[in-house]
Design a protein around this motif. Sequence first.
Motif, mmCIF file in Angstrom:
data_model
loop_
_atom_site.group_PDB
_atom_site.id
_atom_site.type_symbol
_atom_site.label_atom_id
_atom_site.label_comp_id
_atom_site.label_asym_id
_atom_site.label_seq_id
_atom_site.Cartn_x
_atom_site.Cartn_y
_atom_site.Cartn_z
ATOM 1 N N ALA A 23 0.761 -1.162 0.045
ATOM 2 C CA ALA A 23 -0.001 -0.029 0.033
ATOM 3 C C ALA A 23 0.947 1.302 -0.075
ATOM 4 O O ALA A 23 0.412 2.323 -0.566
ATOM 5 C CB ALA A 23 -1.089 -0.140 1.116
ATOM 6 N N ASN A 24 1.963 1.207 0.743
ATOM 7 C CA ASN A 24 2.820 2.358 0.758
ATOM 8 C C ASN A 24 3.952 2.577 -0.286
ATOM 9 O O ASN A 24 4.912 3.358 -0.082
ATOM 10 C CB ASN A 24 3.198 2.666 2.259
ATOM 11 N N GLU A 25 3.819 1.610 -1.482
ATOM 12 C CA GLU A 25 4.907 1.415 -2.237
ATOM 13 C C GLU A 25 4.620 1.886 -3.563
ATOM 14 O O GLU A 25 3.440 1.648 -4.026
ATOM 15 C CB GLU A 25 5.613 0.175 -2.471
ATOM 16 N N ILE A 26 5.335 2.640 -4.386
ATOM 17 C CA ILE A 26 5.247 3.113 -5.775
ATOM 18 C C ILE A 26 6.486 2.526 -6.577
ATOM 19 O O ILE A 26 7.437 3.121 -6.674
ATOM 20 C CB ILE A 26 4.997 4.633 -5.830
ATOM 21 N N PRO A 27 5.892 1.504 -7.436
ATOM 22 C CA PRO A 27 7.086 1.148 -8.374
ATOM 23 C C PRO A 27 7.293 2.162 -9.456
ATOM 24 O O PRO A 27 6.465 2.991 -9.973
ATOM 25 C CB PRO A 27 6.587 -0.297 -8.978
ATOM 26 N N GLY A 67 0.348 1.188 -7.432
ATOM 27 C CA GLY A 67 0.962 -0.117 -6.948
ATOM 28 C C GLY A 67 0.437 -1.223 -8.022
ATOM 29 O O GLY A 67 0.494 -2.388 -7.501
ATOM 30 N N ALA A 68 -0.173 -0.950 -9.070
ATOM 31 C CA ALA A 68 -0.752 -1.775 -9.842
ATOM 32 C C ALA A 68 0.296 -2.866 -10.314
ATOM 33 O O ALA A 68 1.276 -2.604 -10.705
ATOM 34 C CB ALA A 68 -1.379 -1.268 -11.177
ATOM 35 N N ALA A 69 -0.332 -4.170 -10.400
ATOM 36 C CA ALA A 69 0.414 -5.251 -11.229
ATOM 37 C C ALA A 69 0.821 -4.964 -12.471
ATOM 38 O O ALA A 69 -0.004 -4.454 -13.175
ATOM 39 C CB ALA A 69 -0.268 -6.846 -10.961
ATOM 40 N N HIS A 70 2.039 -5.275 -13.232
ATOM 41 C CA HIS A 70 2.149 -4.836 -14.643
ATOM 42 C C HIS A 70 3.298 -5.724 -15.096
ATOM 43 O O HIS A 70 3.895 -6.608 -14.272
ATOM 44 C CB HIS A 70 2.606 -3.426 -14.516
ATOM 45 N N VAL A 71 3.539 -5.661 -16.321
ATOM 46 C CA VAL A 71 4.461 -6.257 -17.222
ATOM 47 C C VAL A 71 5.295 -5.500 -18.097
ATOM 48 O O VAL A 71 4.499 -4.602 -18.442
ATOM 49 C CB VAL A 71 3.811 -7.440 -18.126
ATOM 50 N N LEU A 72 6.521 -5.673 -18.259
ATOM 51 C CA LEU A 72 7.268 -5.105 -19.255
ATOM 52 C C LEU A 72 8.116 -6.127 -20.147
ATOM 53 O O LEU A 72 8.434 -7.241 -19.384
ATOM 54 C CB LEU A 72 8.607 -4.226 -18.678
ATOM 55 N N HIS A 73 7.792 -5.976 -21.412
ATOM 56 C CA HIS A 73 8.589 -6.946 -22.270
ATOM 57 C C HIS A 73 9.067 -6.280 -23.517
ATOM 58 O O HIS A 73 8.701 -5.101 -23.698
ATOM 59 C CB HIS A 73 7.449 -8.179 -22.393
ATOM 60 N N ASP A 74 9.881 -7.275 -24.336
ATOM 61 C CA ASP A 74 10.508 -6.444 -25.643
ATOM 62 C C ASP A 74 9.478 -6.563 -26.757
ATOM 63 O O ASP A 74 9.626 -5.893 -27.828
ATOM 64 C CB ASP A 74 11.492 -7.237 -26.098
ATOM 65 N N GLY A 75 8.197 -7.055 -26.729
ATOM 66 C CA GLY A 75 7.217 -7.040 -27.596
ATOM 67 C C GLY A 75 7.189 -8.000 -28.773
ATOM 68 O O GLY A 75 6.427 -7.968 -29.752
ATOM 69 N N SER A 76 8.320 -9.064 -28.791
ATOM 70 C CA SER A 76 8.474 -10.015 -30.061
ATOM 71 C C SER A 76 7.549 -11.191 -29.556
ATOM 72 O O SER A 76 7.160 -11.941 -30.527
ATOM 73 C CB SER A 76 9.987 -10.383 -29.755
ATOM 74 N N GLY A 77 7.129 -11.271 -28.448
ATOM 75 C CA GLY A 77 6.237 -12.580 -28.034
ATOM 76 C C GLY A 77 7.077 -13.893 -27.795
ATOM 77 O O GLY A 77 6.582 -14.947 -27.677
ATOM 78 N N LEU A 110 17.675 -0.527 -18.363
ATOM 79 C CA LEU A 110 16.548 -0.480 -17.502
ATOM 80 C C LEU A 110 16.858 -0.211 -15.961
ATOM 81 O O LEU A 110 17.550 -1.046 -15.563
ATOM 82 C CB LEU A 110 15.468 -1.444 -17.786
ATOM 83 N N LEU A 111 16.446 0.963 -15.390
ATOM 84 C CA LEU A 111 16.424 0.958 -13.894
ATOM 85 C C LEU A 111 15.253 0.747 -13.373
ATOM 86 O O LEU A 111 14.164 1.419 -13.728
ATOM 87 C CB LEU A 111 17.004 2.344 -13.635
ATOM 88 N N CYS A 112 14.971 -0.064 -12.131
ATOM 89 C CA CYS A 112 13.841 -0.257 -11.685
ATOM 90 C C CYS A 112 14.081 -0.084 -10.127
ATOM 91 O O CYS A 112 15.093 -0.398 -9.308
ATOM 92 C CB CYS A 112 13.373 -1.606 -11.694
ATOM 93 N N GLY A 113 12.982 0.561 -9.685
ATOM 94 C CA GLY A 113 13.162 0.697 -8.231
ATOM 95 C C GLY A 113 11.672 0.949 -7.487
ATOM 96 O O GLY A 113 10.659 0.828 -8.033
ATOM 97 N N ARG A 114 11.778 1.714 -6.325
ATOM 98 C CA ARG A 114 10.447 1.919 -5.574
ATOM 99 C C ARG A 114 10.472 3.288 -4.839
ATOM 100 O O ARG A 114 11.424 3.475 -4.478
ATOM 101 C CB ARG A 114 10.061 0.814 -4.537
ATOM 102 N N PHE A 115 9.431 3.981 -4.740
ATOM 103 C CA PHE A 115 9.238 4.930 -3.789
ATOM 104 C C PHE A 115 8.322 4.579 -2.621
ATOM 105 O O PHE A 115 7.363 3.690 -2.914
ATOM 106 C CB PHE A 115 8.432 6.119 -4.454
ATOM 107 N N PHE A 116 8.627 5.027 -1.531
ATOM 108 C CA PHE A 116 8.114 4.776 -0.191
ATOM 109 C C PHE A 116 7.436 5.907 0.378
ATOM 110 O O PHE A 116 7.822 6.924 0.529
ATOM 111 C CB PHE A 116 8.996 3.814 0.494
ATOM 112 N N ILE A 117 5.993 5.709 0.440
ATOM 113 C CA ILE A 117 5.109 6.905 1.057
ATOM 114 C C ILE A 117 4.829 6.590 2.485
ATOM 115 O O ILE A 117 4.397 5.466 2.824
ATOM 116 C CB ILE A 117 3.697 6.966 0.344
ATOM 117 N N ALA A 118 5.388 7.585 3.454
ATOM 118 C CA ALA A 118 4.907 7.654 4.824
ATOM 119 C C ALA A 118 3.740 7.266 5.175
ATOM 120 O O ALA A 118 2.805 8.018 4.639
ATOM 121 C CB ALA A 118 5.557 8.795 5.508
ATOM 122 N N THR A 119 3.248 6.011 5.653
ATOM 123 C CA THR A 119 1.963 6.028 6.267
ATOM 124 C C THR A 119 1.276 6.932 7.087
ATOM 125 O O THR A 119 2.263 7.220 8.119
ATOM 126 C CB THR A 119 1.484 4.474 6.700
#
Length: 323
Positions: free
Chosen positions: A39-43, A76-86, A115-124
């Motif tokens: 709940a307190n995370e933003i990818p 915080g929705a579930a999601h997918v990243l891919h190259d598009g080739s299938g 690609l850089l991937c991380g998260r932001f944290f929101i103080a509850t």
Amino acid sequence: MSEVDWLSHLLQIVTVTGQLEVRCAYGAPWRLTWSRAAANEIPYHVIVKGRAIFEDPETRTARELVSGDIVLLPHGAAHVLHDGSGQTPIPTQQRKGSAGWMLSENDSQGEQLDLLCGRFFIATPHDRLIRNYLPTNLVARTGDDVGKDGIGSAADQLASLVGLMRMESAGDRAGGRAVLNALSSALFTLVLRAASESDKAPEGLLALAGHPRLAPAIAAMLAEPAQPWKLPDLADLCGMSRATFMRHFQDRLGCSALDLLTDLRMSLAANELKKPAISTEAVAETVGYQSVSAFRRVFTERMGMTPGECRRQAHAGRTRSED
């Protein structure tokens, strides 16, 4: 009072920190899947080089991201990243650097991705405020032009920041983790700034802040949420009639100005409740309530907990950090 510094006022109420977690160096075909965040995370994801297809399974939408694109998922929705080739993804290998983030690679010579991937944290409990007033997905694009006054736009500044993150993550230098986390926190602010300055600001709070006629009202409420603002006062700041102001505000935010003002006050109250020396009565007065019972009722409705529960939660957090 600065009309352009609404974002600093917001981030004084809502504390946001960032953390880089993974740097991906892939050749096609590749595919990455993320489950719903806490709940307190933003990818977040930064396309440093190459391209990626971003998919949101809930909305069944897909979007191509290219070099310089940054995507945040405030809900915080579930999601997918891919190259598009299938095609079947090439297996990956991971190794962890001393700075704490992971390097993920594959051996493919196909189209390359950095690609850089991380998260932001929101103080509850401020995650509710962020999720209510920011869009589900937020994409910003970096720029490489400098404005006429020699000061880059928010997109230009994002490009510089991403360049610093890429250089820092390419090495294993002393202080690297602290530097990357600090840059990640700045990334959140610059993405919101860039989105509000764009010609097509997304819905919600960013659309309000980017609207030249409504911006004075949002700035006033963020700067002084405890003031006894009335709709005619806010409409006057925007040079509108009360009815016109209400219509424009509702169209862009999906709720009234007084709804937003109440949420801002409750988030400010949550911060005050973390201070053990301040009574609930004093907190109520600080955020514009003369009746402590009315304050308790509204706080519980908006924050999903009583002021006392919020205070105990904050105390428990301090105790854990001291252990």
